[in-house]
Motif scaffolding. Structure first.
Motif, PDB file in Angstrom:
ATOM      1  N   LEU A 171       0.383  -0.151   9.251  1.00  0.00           N
ATOM      2  CA  LEU A 171       0.104  -1.259   8.337  1.00  0.00           C
ATOM      3  C   LEU A 171       0.191  -2.607   9.055  1.00  0.00           C
ATOM      4  O   LEU A 171      -0.711  -3.449   8.941  1.00  0.00           O
ATOM      5  CB  LEU A 171       1.091  -1.228   7.174  1.00  0.00           C
ATOM      6  N   SER A 221       5.690  -3.682   3.848  1.00  0.00           N
ATOM      7  CA  SER A 221       4.410  -4.389   3.944  1.00  0.00           C
ATOM      8  C   SER A 221       4.399  -5.624   3.042  1.00  0.00           C
ATOM      9  O   SER A 221       3.803  -6.652   3.387  1.00  0.00           O
ATOM     10  CB  SER A 221       3.257  -3.451   3.568  1.00  0.00           C
ATOM     11  N   LEU A 275      -3.007  -5.004   8.258  1.00  0.00           N
ATOM     12  CA  LEU A 275      -2.713  -6.362   7.800  1.00  0.00           C
ATOM     13  C   LEU A 275      -3.151  -7.441   8.797  1.00  0.00           C
ATOM     14  O   LEU A 275      -2.665  -8.563   8.742  1.00  0.00           O
ATOM     15  CB  LEU A 275      -1.212  -6.506   7.518  1.00  0.00           C
ATOM     16  N   TRP A 290      -5.352  -3.144   2.563  1.00  0.00           N
ATOM     17  CA  TRP A 290      -3.970  -2.746   2.274  1.00  0.00           C
ATOM     18  C   TRP A 290      -3.898  -1.914   1.004  1.00  0.00           C
ATOM     19  O   TRP A 290      -3.221  -0.881   0.949  1.00  0.00           O
ATOM     20  CB  TRP A 290      -3.105  -4.006   2.142  1.00  0.00           C
TER      21      TRP A 290
END
Length: 797
Positions: free
Chosen positions: A194, A257, A199, A226
């Motif tokens: 992630l 996250s 991201l 995401w």
């Protein structure tokens, strides 16, 4: 995979490990076996699948347990490991009984478990080196299965040497630690993916750029990707690792996250042209979290962020970060004129500085769930429909069925959902000329390991695309069964009988000529099943008497007297529901002996006698169907009815279905009582399956839609969304609604919500707006006086 089944356990284990490693080296995967879905999850968090090696080792362990203790451990529920006679068929060479003892068993188990633990460590390292999630989840399942098996053995060993039991617990602790460590590595792997790939996007994250992103026609790719990654990973976790572990991993992913995203958007200082992107991304984020959060919650209170001090740390963190995003959205996204109107009246009068009231939903949740909360300021009492929708949303998002929560959803708020399902299912079933009887006798094993063979683990006709009369019959039976176990006399009258008596000719089954009829309404069958477990001893007693010369008259007397003897053992709901039916029965209908209670008793016993298919039993059944003729058994019948009346007087009437909202412990006890029987297990499974696959219809009814049509859908709704829908929609809401103008936010109302913000925190967010950062803004805009005026207000305090 061919293996040696005879010989010493350690020799077999070494060969098993060698063959399993050869299989991995050849195919770069782990051979896995499916675990019976009926035991997946639960308190011990059983996995959905485990490696072939782990499954085989459990089978061999069970043989050793049988040889050592001459009884089953209770871990294997199938044909293996139940009795000592199994030793001649499952253990030893050529059917010879193994010679073993508890000390030898402990030694073999500890040594073999250490050998396989080392093998799993090798596979784990290979999986982590190659980022192979399939192999990693396979080793997680193996560790979870062996951990549970060792725990079961530790609880069932009866050895005077206490250190032997400690050895098993130490082995179990090793597998438990391994499973937890693998879950941490799995979480770490997803978090790295992630943060390093999902991201990151240099174009959409360039906040100082003086050019609009995609001409202000869409939000950033980061939030969209995401969302897609979180949705896909959740589905993978739900289908691979043990349910509780899947929930923990997913909650960690969401929290980690969200930390990155919150810091990024709260500290960003976008230019004038990137401000719409900033605002749109935050609104999209809040909507995404609103959809993802139910998967890690256990109740609507946790989902709404109420009573944060009693919630888990991760849930508190998620709510806090979402609240920070909402604060950023309000102070950065609202028009400058709105800020001026709010703060010019005096900072002490602004509600966002006031502390948040206890026991209320988090403001960010109310903002994201705008369809459920039309007014930001009125949260004191949530509408019944809103509470039901939130509780149902949490139920449907779990990785495994939560039976206690399902019962709560059905019975809360005066059984609103229960009554909706029962009324509509009876109405749909009455349209069919068929009055099918549900089949509860079929006990077929599934193909999963550890299946008990009682049939409750099987899916409820998941291949059918259309709801048939059989579906409705099963649903009516299941709903009736549940309320009979949980309700009181008031619930029976207000819920069950309201739905039953609303149908035409509901009373025909109580005509005395219908006592022979084996085609019965589903609710009728659920009532007779309350006494079904107590009929076997009565049948055995009376048939034994008939074999020794008892006449048919004497046999009927024995049956009636036996009913009196077992009456205090019956479920109290049987007496209450028969009394209620007796009062509601039309005078034109004559049940057996003018008693609904006797009619139901004889009807249930007659069905059991027919199953025996013996001439003597069937003759007794026919005689019982005329037991009220010629006044031969008037005394026995009167004694039976008096006993039922006396028991009714001494049984206290409980709060019934209202108990599910009063106390979690009572709810757990109620659902445990239901799950004690095969009928109860199947009933909850049928209801869970229907609610899950027809949730859209149910949510529409709760929201007040389609008020004219009460019919259930005739097509099973499977809720499988295509990939393109997942990419561009947050649930049923399209991305970027705030940017395209479809989401009209009343900013002034948001400033009226108590949030407990400090003035320094608010001022820091306001001064991050582009109007405060752009030195040219005051001299080029007519409303340039707003900026120094707001600044002076905060500097004065």
């Amino acid at each position: 995979m061919e293996l040696m089944e005879d010989g010493n356990l350690m020799d077999k284990v070494l060969i098993l490990i060698q063959r399993d490693m050869e299989y991995y080296n050849k195919k770069q995967t782990v051979l896995q076996e499916i675990i019976c879905p009926g035991i997946v999850g639960g308190r011990l968090d059983f996995p959905r699948s485990a490696s072939f090696a782990a499954v085989k080792l459990v089978l061999w362990w069970e043989e050793e347990f049988l040889a050592a203790y001459r009884r089953g451990s209770g871990f294997m529920q199938g044909e293996v490991g139940k009795t000592e006679s199994s030793l001649t068929t499952t253990g030893g060479c050529g059917g010879i009984v193994k010679a073993s003892d508890p000390s030898k068993f402990i030694t073999l188990i500890t040594k073999s478990s250490d050998e396989l633990l080392g093998h799993l460590h090798v596979l784990t390292q290979e999986a982590l080196d190659h980022a192979d999630l399939t192999v990693l989840t396979g080793t997680i399942g193996a560790a979870a299965l062996l951990k549970n098996c060792l725990w079961c053995y530790a609880q069932n060993t009866e050895n005077p040497k206490l250190e032997d039991g400690d050895k098993l617990l130490k082995c179990q602790k090793k597998y438990q630690d391994m499973g937890e460590a693998l879950a941490e590595r799995l979480l770490d792997l997803h978090c790295r993916l992630l943060s390093l790939y999902i991201l990151q996007d240099s174009d959409s994250l360039d906040w100082e750029n003086q050019k609009a992103f995609c001409e202000n026609e869409r939000g950033s790719y980061v939030v969209q990707m995401w969302w897609l990654y979180m949705q896909g990973t959740k589905e993978d976790l739900w289908n691979t690792v043990p349910p509780k572990m899947a929930q923990r991993v997913f909650s960690g992913m969401l929290n980690e996250s969200l930390t990155i995203l919150t810091v990024r958007y709260s500290q960003a200082r976008p230019s004038e042209y990137r401000t719409p992107l900033h605002t749109t991304d935050i609104s999209n984020l809040l909507l995404c979290v609103y959809k993802l959060l139910p998967s890690i919650c256990n109740s609507r209170e946790e989902l709404m962020g109420m009573h944060l001090n009693s919630q888990s740390k991760i849930l508190r963190d998620v709510h806090s970060k979402c609240q920070e995003l909402l604060t950023c959205l309000i102070l950065r996204g609202s028009p400058l004129e709105s800020l001026y109107k709010v703060f010019s009246k005096g900072l002490d009068k602004v509600s966002i500085f006031k502390p948040r009231r206890s026991g209320e939903p988090c403001p960010w949740f109310v903002f994201a769930a705008r369809g459920l909360f039309p007014d930001y300021s009125k949260w004191d009492e949530l509408p019944e429909a809103t509470e039901l929708i939130l509780e149902l949303t949490v139920l449907l998002s779990q990785p495994q069925p939560n039976w206690a929560q399902l019962l709560k959803v059905l019975l809360m708020k005066n059984c609103k959902i229960y009554l909706l399902l029962l009324t509509c299912s009876i109405a749909e079933h009455s349209k069919s000329s068929l009055n099918l009887q549900t089949d509860k006798s079929g006990k077929e094993k599934c193909n999963g390991f550890l299946c008990s063979g009682d049939g409750t683990c099987r899916n409820v006709d998941t291949t059918a695309n259309y709801l048939t009369a059989t579906h409705y019959y099963d649903l009516i039976y299941s709903l009736s069964h549940v309320v009979l176990y949980c309700g009181n006399l008031g619930d029976f009258e207000r819920v069950l009988m309201k739905a039953i008596t609303g149908q035409e000719n509901w009373f025909q089954c109580f005509e005395r000529r219908q006592v022979w009829n084996q085609i019965r309404p589903a609710w009728y069958l659920s009532i007779t099943d309350l006494i079904q477990p107590h009929l076997s001893p009565i049948i055995g007693t009376v048939l034994s008497a008939m074999e020794t010369g008892a006449s048919m008259y004497q046999a009927c007397s024995i049956v009636l007297q036996s009913f009196v003897q077992i009456w205090q053992c019956l479920h109290p709901a049987f007496t209450r529901i028969t009394q209620l039916l007796q009062d509601l029965l039309p005078t034109s209908v004559t049940p057996l002996g003018d008693s609904v209670l006797l009619h139901l008793l004889i009807s249930a016993l007659y069905s059991e006698l027919l199953k025996m298919k013996e001439e003597q039993a069937m003759g007794l059944g026919e005689a019982l169907c005329g037991v009220d003729e010629d006044n031969k058994h008037t005394k026995e019948i009167q004694e039976l009815l008096e006993e039922a009346t006396n028991c009714m007087e001494y049984e206290p009437d409980t709060k019934g279905c209202k108990r599910v909202e009063d106390n979690l412990q009572i709810l757990e006890i109620l659902v445990s009582d239901i799950l004690m029987t095969d009928c109860g297990k199947r009933s909850l499974k049928v209801i869970q399956h229907f609610v899950k696959n027809n949730s859209d219809w149910l949510l529409m009814k709760l929201r007040g839609g389609d008020t004219d049509g009460a019919n259930l859908p005739n097509v099973v709704n499977r809720r499988d969304q295509p990939l393109l829908h997942l990419m561009f929609f947050i649930g049923d809401t399209p991305f970027d609604q705030m940017m395209v103008g479809e989401w009209k936010v009343n900013w002034l109302d948001l400033f009226g919500v108590p949030m407990g913000l400090s003035k320094d925190r608010v001022f820091a967010q306001i001064t991050s707006r582009w109007e405060f950062l752009d030195s040219q803004f005051p001299s080029t805009r007519r409303q340039g006086y707003i900026v120094p005026h707001i600044s002076s207000l905060f500097k004065q305090t």
